[in-house]
Design a protein around this motif. Structure first.
Motif, PDB file in Angstrom:
ATOM      1  N   SER A   1       0.667  -1.213   0.038  1.00 19.87           N
ATOM      2  CA  SER A   1      -0.032  -0.065  -0.023  1.00 19.87           C
ATOM      3  C   SER A   1       0.898   1.148   0.036  1.00 19.87           C
ATOM      4  N   GLU A   2       0.397   2.212  -0.771  1.00 25.95           N
ATOM      5  CA  GLU A   2       1.375   3.327  -0.983  1.00 25.95           C
ATOM      6  C   GLU A   2       1.108   4.086   0.625  1.00 25.95           C
ATOM      7  N   ASP A   3       0.305   3.838   1.432  1.00 24.91           N
ATOM      8  CA  ASP A   3       0.149   4.459   2.868  1.00 24.91           C
ATOM      9  C   ASP A   3       1.066   3.636   3.945  1.00 24.91           C
ATOM     10  N   LEU A   4       1.834   2.514   3.319  1.00 29.53           N
ATOM     11  CA  LEU A   4       2.495   1.810   4.295  1.00 29.53           C
ATOM     12  C   LEU A   4       3.463   2.665   5.144  1.00 29.53           C
ATOM     13  N   GLN A   5       3.572   2.304   6.456  1.00 30.40           N
ATOM     14  CA  GLN A   5       4.143   2.739   7.463  1.00 30.40           C
ATOM     15  C   GLN A   5       5.152   1.833   8.205  1.00 30.40           C
ATOM     16  N   LEU A   6       6.460   1.925   8.289  1.00 35.24           N
ATOM     17  CA  LEU A   6       7.302   1.024   9.018  1.00 35.24           C
ATOM     18  C   LEU A   6       7.805   1.915  10.297  1.00 35.24           C
ATOM     19  N   ASP A   7       7.557   1.133  11.421  1.00 34.53           N
ATOM     20  CA  ASP A   7       7.925   1.522  12.812  1.00 34.53           C
ATOM     21  C   ASP A   7       9.253   1.181  12.967  1.00 34.53           C
ATOM     22  N   LEU A   8      10.276   2.064  12.755  1.00 29.30           N
ATOM     23  CA  LEU A   8      11.788   1.552  12.614  1.00 29.30           C
ATOM     24  C   LEU A   8      12.510   2.482  13.977  1.00 29.30           C
ATOM     25  N   LYS A   9      12.937   1.564  14.771  1.00 31.06           N
ATOM     26  CA  LYS A   9      13.646   2.176  16.085  1.00 31.06           C
ATOM     27  C   LYS A   9      14.853   2.037  16.000  1.00 31.06           C
TER      28      LYS A   9
ATOM     29  N   ARG B   1      10.377  12.592   5.228  1.00 32.51           N
ATOM     30  CA  ARG B   1       9.809  11.139   5.130  1.00 32.51           C
ATOM     31  C   ARG B   1       9.628  10.703   3.805  1.00 32.51           C
ATOM     32  N   CYS B   2       9.688   9.268   3.844  1.00 28.60           N
ATOM     33  CA  CYS B   2       9.431   8.719   2.355  1.00 28.60           C
ATOM     34  C   CYS B   2       7.952   8.588   2.339  1.00 28.60           C
ATOM     35  N   ARG B   3       7.515   9.360   1.279  1.00 23.83           N
ATOM     36  CA  ARG B   3       6.010   9.164   1.281  1.00 23.83           C
ATOM     37  C   ARG B   3       5.532   7.852   0.990  1.00 23.83           C
ATOM     38  N   ARG B   4       6.115   6.958   0.202  1.00 24.26           N
ATOM     39  CA  ARG B   4       5.294   5.727  -0.323  1.00 24.26           C
ATOM     40  C   ARG B   4       5.758   4.548   0.915  1.00 24.26           C
ATOM     41  N   ILE B   5       6.950   4.274   1.166  1.00 15.57           N
ATOM     42  CA  ILE B   5       7.358   3.814   2.086  1.00 15.57           C
ATOM     43  C   ILE B   5       7.507   4.695   3.420  1.00 15.57           C
ATOM     44  N   GLN B   6       6.810   4.940   4.353  1.00 19.14           N
ATOM     45  CA  GLN B   6       7.008   6.135   5.154  1.00 19.14           C
ATOM     46  C   GLN B   6       7.738   5.510   6.256  1.00 19.14           C
ATOM     47  N   CYS B   7       8.925   6.356   6.682  1.00 21.21           N
ATOM     48  CA  CYS B   7       9.625   6.266   7.806  1.00 21.21           C
ATOM     49  C   CYS B   7       8.973   7.308   8.673  1.00 21.21           C
ATOM     50  N   LYS B   8       8.454   6.909  10.031  1.00 20.41           N
ATOM     51  CA  LYS B   8       7.969   7.979  10.723  1.00 20.41           C
ATOM     52  C   LYS B   8       9.123   8.931  11.375  1.00 20.41           C
ATOM     53  N   PRO B   9       9.025  10.064  11.260  1.00 19.19           N
ATOM     54  CA  PRO B   9       9.795  10.997  11.716  1.00 19.19           C
ATOM     55  C   PRO B   9      10.343  10.785  13.208  1.00 19.19           C
ATOM     56  N   GLY B  10      11.646  10.979  13.290  1.00 22.25           N
ATOM     57  CA  GLY B  10      12.093  10.647  14.736  1.00 22.25           C
ATOM     58  C   GLY B  10      12.343   9.232  15.057  1.00 22.25           C
ATOM     59  N   ARG B  11      11.898   8.515  14.194  1.00 22.46           N
ATOM     60  CA  ARG B  11      12.127   6.854  14.715  1.00 22.46           C
ATOM     61  C   ARG B  11      13.095   6.438  13.938  1.00 22.46           C
ATOM     62  N   LEU B  12      13.446   6.782  12.743  1.00 21.02           N
ATOM     63  CA  LEU B  12      14.691   6.311  11.897  1.00 21.02           C
ATOM     64  C   LEU B  12      15.917   7.130  12.235  1.00 21.02           C
ATOM     65  N   GLN B  13      16.832   6.227  12.652  1.00 21.47           N
ATOM     66  CA  GLN B  13      18.214   6.726  13.138  1.00 21.47           C
ATOM     67  C   GLN B  13      18.912   7.140  11.810  1.00 21.47           C
ATOM     68  N   SER B  14      20.138   7.769  11.950  1.00 17.88           N
ATOM     69  CA  SER B  14      20.875   8.459  10.771  1.00 17.88           C
ATOM     70  C   SER B  14      21.596   7.652   9.901  1.00 17.88           C
ATOM     71  N   HIS B  15      21.736   6.346  10.283  1.00 20.23           N
ATOM     72  CA  HIS B  15      22.373   5.359   9.397  1.00 20.23           C
ATOM     73  C   HIS B  15      23.798   5.642   9.010  1.00 20.23           C
ATOM     74  N   ARG B  16      24.416   6.378   9.926  1.00 21.99           N
ATOM     75  CA  ARG B  16      25.661   6.918   9.517  1.00 21.99           C
ATOM     76  C   ARG B  16      26.618   5.530   8.998  1.00 21.99           C
ATOM     77  N   ALA B  17      26.499   4.398   9.262  1.00 19.45           N
ATOM     78  CA  ALA B  17      27.379   3.507   8.644  1.00 19.45           C
ATOM     79  C   ALA B  17      26.618   2.403   8.029  1.00 19.45           C
ATOM     80  N   GLY B  18      25.495   2.335   7.846  1.00 19.72           N
ATOM     81  CA  GLY B  18      24.766   1.049   7.346  1.00 19.72           C
ATOM     82  C   GLY B  18      24.017   1.124   6.419  1.00 19.72           C
ATOM     83  N   CYS B  19      23.599   2.252   5.728  1.00 14.82           N
ATOM     84  CA  CYS B  19      22.353   2.512   4.665  1.00 14.82           C
ATOM     85  C   CYS B  19      22.919   2.330   3.249  1.00 14.82           C
ATOM     86  N   ARG B  20      22.377   1.393   2.531  1.00 16.35           N
ATOM     87  CA  ARG B  20      22.959   1.152   1.163  1.00 16.35           C
ATOM     88  C   ARG B  20      22.415   2.325   0.379  1.00 16.35           C
ATOM     89  N   GLN B  21      21.061   2.664   0.758  1.00 18.00           N
ATOM     90  CA  GLN B  21      20.780   4.025   0.036  1.00 18.00           C
ATOM     91  C   GLN B  21      20.736   4.887   1.373  1.00 18.00           C
TER      92      GLN B  21
END
Length: 276
Positions: free
Chosen positions: A175-183, A231-251
């Motif tokens: 769904s384009e309203d998909l939200q991931l609770d990422l902590k 925020r990612c509009r399609r695959i939404q990362c809730k503001p404040g929940r997703l860390q900065s990924h300083r070392a791990g994020c491929r994108q």
């Protein structure tokens, strides 16, 4: 300005069908520098000024390529920037995650893919591109695995997903309203066959019914260009929940970092031969 590391991983020896992902780093860099398009993103950043290129890993020497990948990814991460790895079949996710995990006590993987790549082994190869996430979870390299866009599950794969407690969102349920609770910090792994073949026809195992580039990564149009939280509009990362990924994020550029690299990602798949 947020700097983003690039590292080419030209290795596809564990691909079970077509090869070609090993050729991707040079093709991706060509697209990044091509005059066919502007380097400015939709959100107002010049992505051409964001990259620190660490070159390609050299696999010509003796030794285990997995050890070389782990070591070179570690050196790239030591630069302190988010990392985008270029090329390679999906088998390389295993050694890459070994280097990433050492820098994060907690880690979530978000995988966009047509296939879960979680066979115990494929054609007798435990390093197969179709088995990488089984090895990753066996070694405890992530606390949570979320797979999005799956559309080719058989009984064996469903058993494996249940065994490892994988959270899956099949393409038919997307769904384009998909939200991931990422902590936790997030490692984002994008296999281009997660996209519909209309968007990326040159992959090894193309499957109909996939996502579009807009669904995979779309900035919120309400965001202001200078704003540092997006925020990612399609695959939404809730503001404040997703860390900065300083070392791990491929994108790179998700969470509380700017989406400097989001438009680069859209162009990266133009080569049709890159596997993230």
């Amino acid at each position: 300005m947020t700097r983003v590391s690039l590292l080419g991983i030209p290795h596809d020896e564990n691909s079970s069908y077509l090869k070609g992902a090993a050729a991707a780093p040079a093709l991706i860099r060509r697209e990044l520098k091509s005059d066919a398009h502007s380097s400015w993103s939709e959100t107002g950043f010049d992505v051409a000024d964001s990259f620190v290129d660490h070159g390609d890993i050299d696999f010509s020497g003796a030794g285990d390529p997995w050890e070389r990948i782990e070591a070179e990814v570690g050196r790239a991460l030591d630069a302190g920037h988010p990392l985008i790895s270029l090329g390679g079949d999906h088998a390389i996710a295993w050694p890459v995650l070994r280097a990433v995990r050492r820098r994060h006590a907690r880690l979530t993987i978000v995988q966009i893919d047509a296939h879960p790549d979680i066979y115990d082994a494929y054609q007798g190869n435990r390093r197969s591109h179709t088995s990488s996430f089984a090895r990753i979870l066996e070694e405890g390299l992530a606390d949570r695995l979320i797979q999005i866009g799956l559309r080719t599950l058989n009984d064996e794969l469903r058993d494996q997903l249940k065994r490892f407690g994988v959270e899956m969102i099949e393409a038919r349920h997307f769904s384009e309203d998909l939200q991931l609770d990422l902590k936790t910090p997030v490692y984002l792994s994008i296999d281009l066959d997660g996209l519909d073949p209309a968007c990326a026809p040159g992959v090894s195992h193309r499957e109909p019914g996939g996502l579009t580039t807009r669904q995979v990564d779309q900035p919120d149009p309400a965001d202001r260009p200078a704003h540092r939280r997006r925020r990612c509009r399609r695959i939404q990362c809730k503001p404040g929940r997703l860390q900065s990924h300083r070392a791990g994020c491929r994108q790179a550029g998700q969470g509380d970092r700017r989406h400097d690299a989001q438009d680069a990602w859209r162009r990266l798949n133009q080569s049709g031969r890159a596997a993230w």
